[in-house]
Design an enzyme around this catalytic site. Sequence first.
Site, mmCIF file in Angstrom:
data_model
loop_
_atom_site.group_PDB
_atom_site.id
_atom_site.type_symbol
_atom_site.label_atom_id
_atom_site.label_comp_id
_atom_site.label_asym_id
_atom_site.label_seq_id
_atom_site.Cartn_x
_atom_site.Cartn_y
_atom_site.Cartn_z
ATOM 1 N N HIS A 1 0.836 -1.066 -0.125
ATOM 2 C CA HIS A 1 0.005 -0.004 0.158
ATOM 3 C C HIS A 1 0.972 1.236 -0.127
ATOM 4 O O HIS A 1 0.502 2.137 -0.593
ATOM 5 C CB HIS A 1 -0.867 0.009 1.295
ATOM 6 N N ASP B 1 -6.276 5.193 3.355
ATOM 7 C CA ASP B 1 -6.486 4.062 2.935
ATOM 8 C C ASP B 1 -7.493 3.450 3.828
ATOM 9 O O ASP B 1 -8.190 4.111 4.858
ATOM 10 C CB ASP B 1 -5.065 3.146 3.586
ATOM 11 N N ALA C 1 14.338 -10.549 -3.541
ATOM 12 C CA ALA C 1 14.470 -10.890 -5.185
ATOM 13 C C ALA C 1 13.957 -9.646 -6.077
ATOM 14 O O ALA C 1 13.003 -9.274 -5.496
ATOM 15 C CB ALA C 1 13.896 -12.220 -5.482
ATOM 16 N N GLN D 1 11.992 -8.463 -8.119
ATOM 17 C CA GLN D 1 11.238 -8.978 -9.258
ATOM 18 C C GLN D 1 10.838 -8.337 -10.590
ATOM 19 O O GLN D 1 10.856 -9.092 -11.644
ATOM 20 C CB GLN D 1 9.549 -8.902 -8.354
ATOM 21 N N HIS E 1 0.547 -15.465 -6.652
ATOM 22 C CA HIS E 1 -0.384 -15.486 -5.567
ATOM 23 C C HIS E 1 -1.588 -14.754 -6.036
ATOM 24 O O HIS E 1 -2.807 -14.555 -5.294
ATOM 25 C CB HIS E 1 0.115 -15.280 -4.442
ATOM 26 N N SER F 1 1.294 -7.880 -8.175
ATOM 27 C CA SER F 1 2.147 -8.680 -8.808
ATOM 28 C C SER F 1 1.340 -9.046 -10.205
ATOM 29 O O SER F 1 2.212 -9.143 -11.334
ATOM 30 C CB SER F 1 2.257 -9.917 -8.100
ATOM 31 N N GLY G 1 -8.077 -13.978 0.660
ATOM 32 C CA GLY G 1 -8.606 -12.447 0.498
ATOM 33 C C GLY G 1 -9.156 -12.062 -0.882
ATOM 34 O O GLY G 1 -10.009 -12.770 -1.492
ATOM 35 N N ASP G 2 -8.432 -11.090 -1.421
ATOM 36 C CA ASP G 2 -8.991 -10.488 -2.641
ATOM 37 C C ASP G 2 -8.146 -11.532 -3.895
ATOM 38 O O ASP G 2 -8.586 -11.357 -4.975
ATOM 39 C CB ASP G 2 -8.722 -9.199 -2.988
ATOM 40 N N GLN G 3 -7.361 -12.253 -3.389
ATOM 41 C CA GLN G 3 -6.222 -12.894 -4.556
ATOM 42 C C GLN G 3 -7.253 -13.947 -5.323
ATOM 43 O O GLN G 3 -6.981 -14.036 -6.475
ATOM 44 C CB GLN G 3 -5.017 -13.684 -3.837
#
EC number: 2.4.1.-
Length: 473
Positions: free
Chosen positions: A26, A121, A344, A346, A361, A366, A384-386
């Site tokens: 966030h 938020d 890492a 990314q 995920h 991502s 959750g929202d994934q």
Amino acid sequence: MATSDSIVDDRKQLHVATFPWLAFGHILPYLQLSKLIAEKGHKVSFLSTTRNIQRLSSHISPLINVVQLTLPRVQELPEDAEATTDVHPEDIPYLKKASDGLQPEVTRFLEQHSPDWIIYDYTHYWLPSIAASLGISRAHFSVTTPWAIAYMGPSADAMINGSDGRTTVEDLTTPPKWFPFPTKVCWRKHDLARLVPYKAPGISDGYRMGLVLKGSDCLLSKCYHEFGTQWLPLLETLHQVPVVPVGLLPPEVPGDEKDETWVSIKKWLDGKQKGSVVYVALGSEVLVSQTEVVELALGLELSGLPFVWAYRKPKGPAKSDSVELPDGFVERTRDRGLVWTSWAPQLRILSHESVCGFLTHCGSGSIVEGLMFGHPLIMLPIFGDQPLNARLLEDKQVGIEIPRNEEDGCLTKESVARSLRSVVVEKEGEIYKANARELSKIYNDTKVEKEYVSQFVDYLEKNTRAVAIDHES
């Protein structure tokens, strides 16, 4: 303060304050949004805690005024815990309790500096009413996808009261009745079981989100109209508040090629065939079981594909759990696999030409990073929202979700291997690759991104409370 030529001289310079939740997923988008507002010539104050500000030093623009807050101590948290990365997921409610303790300090800032806008938020449920009492315009910036917000409830009041009418498993595993169009966006039975470890005494996320939505003058969405065609208007209808897309805010690939971590990983990737490597990363804050890690590892092995696995030792469902790779896995896959056990880079990995797919995920950040580079997705959502993100993306045919047992969510090495090969090797994967490449064109269209930012800032300029008062008088 430096100003940008893009702001017209006869417009008032705004003072915009931004205040994200204490999670880097966030904080970084909020910081990026703050920078874009400042580049339009407005004054921006970015609020976060002292330790988080210190960890952000390389990301902070000189155009932004940083306001350091002192996070109150909460007995259940480690002394230096100021972000979700510092705690086990089951302790996040205590971090929210500490964050709520920032209310007096944030209130003093608002009273002393009177910003035109405060952007905040979902956790800061107490903030909209305070800002309203001070005559400050209020916006909630959501880094959560719009379909996930819409799934949370048919109205802010329903979210606050916990009374959206869903009382059975069937209610929760079918698209809600307030969705006026067909969609696959819903939880499955095994997703519901994963919600239990995240529930804790205290103020619920639904209550927080409901009060935030109810008290906001507008909702800012990290989305494009092209991707949220149905969802953005639905949010406006459900919550009776303007929804303003700000773009995807795609991150920039770092330019320092001499970073030691990247040098090592790049050397390994350079030795692989173009378009042959799968990048695997499940985020640093998800709960995965020992069984899931074993089946994922054995599935990677069974697939026969080269891979880079960003394996920062995952957190088990309980703080006492130890999650380990299967015995001999690293040695058996050494010739074609790289298991990277520290942080890492990314973006750099995804940008390398040898990478051909992304096992993710399905966190919202991502997703953007994977599709930026046109990689089809092999999706293993955790909580959750994934799962909601995965269902929508699978429907758009940019990848597939790895099948689990519908009842208990069990994963098998065979389902992992089959999903990997279906997307990146078999003929059926061509549609996923083609669609991911098409989306990458949109995600990399800097002209479109700039237009979204300009329209968003224009909205802030035209809709401050001061402007409304001027028009009334």
